[in-house]
Enzyme design. Structure first.
Site, short mmCIF file in Angstrom:
data_model
loop_
_atom_site.label_atom_id
_atom_site.label_comp_id
_atom_site.label_asym_id
_atom_site.label_seq_id
_atom_site.Cartn_x
_atom_site.Cartn_y
_atom_site.Cartn_z
N ASP A 1 -18.65 56.30 10.54
CA ASP A 1 -17.88 55.00 11.72
C ASP A 1 -17.21 54.30 11.68
O ASP A 1 -15.86 53.52 12.13
CB ASP A 1 -19.11 54.06 11.67
CG ASP A 1 -18.94 54.21 9.99
OD1 ASP A 1 -18.97 53.76 9.44
OD2 ASP A 1 -20.48 52.82 9.96
N GLU B 1 -15.85 53.71 8.21
CA GLU B 1 -16.06 52.63 7.35
C GLU B 1 -15.40 52.44 6.91
O GLU B 1 -15.91 54.39 5.72
CB GLU B 1 -17.37 51.72 6.97
CG GLU B 1 -17.92 50.59 8.02
CD GLU B 1 -19.46 50.28 7.85
OE1 GLU B 1 -19.85 50.88 6.56
OE2 GLU B 1 -19.79 48.98 8.17
N ARG C 1 6.42 37.39 6.48
CA ARG C 1 7.55 36.90 7.92
C ARG C 1 6.73 36.01 8.70
O ARG C 1 7.12 35.01 9.52
CB ARG C 1 7.97 38.09 8.38
CG ARG C 1 9.39 38.62 7.88
CD ARG C 1 9.89 40.30 8.15
NE ARG C 1 8.96 41.51 7.57
CZ ARG C 1 8.58 42.73 9.15
NH1 ARG C 1 9.79 43.16 9.25
NH2 ARG C 1 7.55 42.73 8.62
N HIS D 1 9.41 38.91 0.83
CA HIS D 1 10.47 37.61 1.94
C HIS D 1 10.28 36.43 2.46
O HIS D 1 8.66 36.09 2.36
CB HIS D 1 9.60 38.80 2.98
CG HIS D 1 10.48 38.27 4.00
ND1 HIS D 1 11.99 38.36 4.73
CD2 HIS D 1 10.96 37.25 4.83
CE1 HIS D 1 13.03 37.56 5.46
NE2 HIS D 1 11.69 37.12 5.91
N ASP E 1 20.94 38.11 7.12
CA ASP E 1 20.24 36.96 8.02
C ASP E 1 20.95 35.91 6.92
O ASP E 1 20.76 36.37 5.46
CB ASP E 1 19.34 36.98 8.37
CG ASP E 1 18.61 38.31 7.64
OD1 ASP E 1 18.84 37.89 6.39
OD2 ASP E 1 17.69 38.56 8.49
N LYS F 1 21.92 35.51 11.96
CA LYS F 1 21.34 36.29 13.24
C LYS F 1 19.95 35.96 13.86
O LYS F 1 19.68 34.31 13.26
CB LYS F 1 20.30 37.40 11.70
CG LYS F 1 18.64 38.26 12.98
CD LYS F 1 18.05 39.02 12.14
CE LYS F 1 17.08 38.86 11.21
NZ LYS F 1 16.18 39.44 10.62
C1 R5P Z 1 14.00 39.97 8.26
O1 R5P Z 1 14.16 38.78 8.33
C2 R5P Z 1 13.80 41.04 7.02
O2 R5P Z 1 14.24 39.98 6.23
C3 R5P Z 1 14.25 41.45 7.42
O3 R5P Z 1 15.33 41.29 8.21
C4 R5P Z 1 13.78 42.03 9.18
O4 R5P Z 1 12.82 41.78 9.01
C5 R5P Z 1 13.64 43.92 9.41
O5 R5P Z 1 13.26 44.18 10.61
P1 R5P Z 1 13.70 44.91 12.31
O6 R5P Z 1 14.16 46.60 10.88
O7 R5P Z 1 13.17 45.48 12.50
O8 R5P Z 1 14.98 44.41 12.00
#
Ligand code: R5P
Length: 306
Positions: free
Chosen positions: A37, A39, A96, A130, A173, A196
């Site tokens: 099933d 599990e 995230r 993260h 970013d 970003k």
């Molecule tokens: C988010 O800020 C993380 O540091 C990565 O930049 C992000 O998760 C990357 O995701 P993707 O490859 O889908 O753009």
């Protein structure tokens, strides 16, 4: 030195074997199969009476299933008498999702932390978790935590294998600044951070001006999922005359054709760790995890911050 037994879930077996080899710690095998099933059946071998156990399990790609597996391994080692459980979760999924961006959403990473703890975990070790809006893992967990970084290892690998002049390190970013700085420090070069804007799960806009004409650029990030973020950054850098763009990343999830997307955008080399085993996994996390486990204090000791 603290003696440990290393256990694993299915996504941590390669690291568990490597860490056991480096440290000389015992390794307990995990047997899994699926019931008809769906599990999960799981059993860990041996006896861990009075022992300290470290369970290695990344939460990549099938995070819900792997989290359940982690919880079952933790319960199983408790059942064979272990004294403490250290979760070694190189890739900590859901990090995230650390806020309610819209009403009605869960704070997913907080729930993941609660589930890991309530499975009987005494300490958590992760790698380049993260942490965006959070200052540290201790804001999520009430047990001791340690957030290791693979960036110096990635940078060292790059320096030894791709050494060249005129390098500039770029973070795509604001969150990536910590990682870009760490790599730039090892390479003794400057770093620049781009901006970003996330437009959707797969779409981002990356902007910012970097003087890259004729230079070799090393883009640094913690995670590649769809590759959308880095493809945008790489396209911009190449259009401004970057001679070559290489990428260093800790967790190469590489979903949905990320690798061809990055190559098409103009990436030359991708170097990642083996938190998620990929053809790009040139740097193993095993020595980093092995040292952390060897140096870690007793998770039950009073006032321990790991
Ligand atoms: C988010 O800020 C993380 O540091 C990565 O930049 C992000 O998760 C990357 O995701 P993707 O490859 O889908 O753009």
């Amino acid at each position: 030195m603290v003696e440990l037994i290393i256990a694993y879930g299915s996504s941590g077996e390669h690291l568990a074997r490597a860490v056991a080899k480096i440290t000389g710690f015992g390794l307990t095998e995990t047997e899994t199969r699926r019931f008809p099933d769906g599990e999960l059946y799981l059993r860990v071998e041996g006896d861990a009476s009075g022992e300290d156990v470290a369970i290695i399990q990344s939460l990549d790609m099938r995070p819900d299933r792997l989290l359940m597996e982690y919880c079952l391994v933790a319960d199983a080692v408790r059942g064979i008498g272990c004294r403490t459980v250290t979760a070694v979760v190189p890739y900590l999924a859901y990090a995230r999702q650390d806020a309610r961006f819209k009403p009605g959403e869960p704070i997913s990473i907080k729930l993941v932390a609660t589930l890991i703890e309530s499975a009987g975990t005494d300490r958590l070790i992760s790698v380049d978790a993260h942490l965006h809006r959070l200052k540290g893992l201790d804001q999520l967990f009430s047990i001791p935590t340690l957030n290791l970084t693979a960036m110096p290892l990635l940078a060292k690998y790059y320096a030894e294998n791709y050494r060249a002049r005129d390098i500039v390190v770029v973070g795509p970013d604001s969150e990536s600044e910590q990682w870009a700085k760490s790599v730039a420090d090892v390479l003794s070069v400057e770093y620049v951070i781009l901006k970003k804007e996330r437009l959707g799960d797969r779409d981002v806009r990356v902007s910012g001006s970097v003087p890259v004409k004729g230079k070799r650029v090393v883009v640094v990030d913690d995670i590649i999922s769809t590759g959308g973020t880095l493809a945008e950054a790489i396209r911009g850098l190449r259009s401004r005359g970057a001679k070559r763009v290489d990428v260093l990343v800790t967790h190469a999830l590489l979903t949905e054709g990320a690798l061809p997307r990055l190559r098409k955008a103009g990436m030359s080399h991708l170097i990642s760790t083996d938190s998620v085993p990929r053809s790009s996994s040139k740097v193993s996390l095993a020595p980093l995890i092995a040292s952390a486990l060897k140096e870690a204090k007793d998770p039950l000791a009073r006032g321990n911050t790991a």
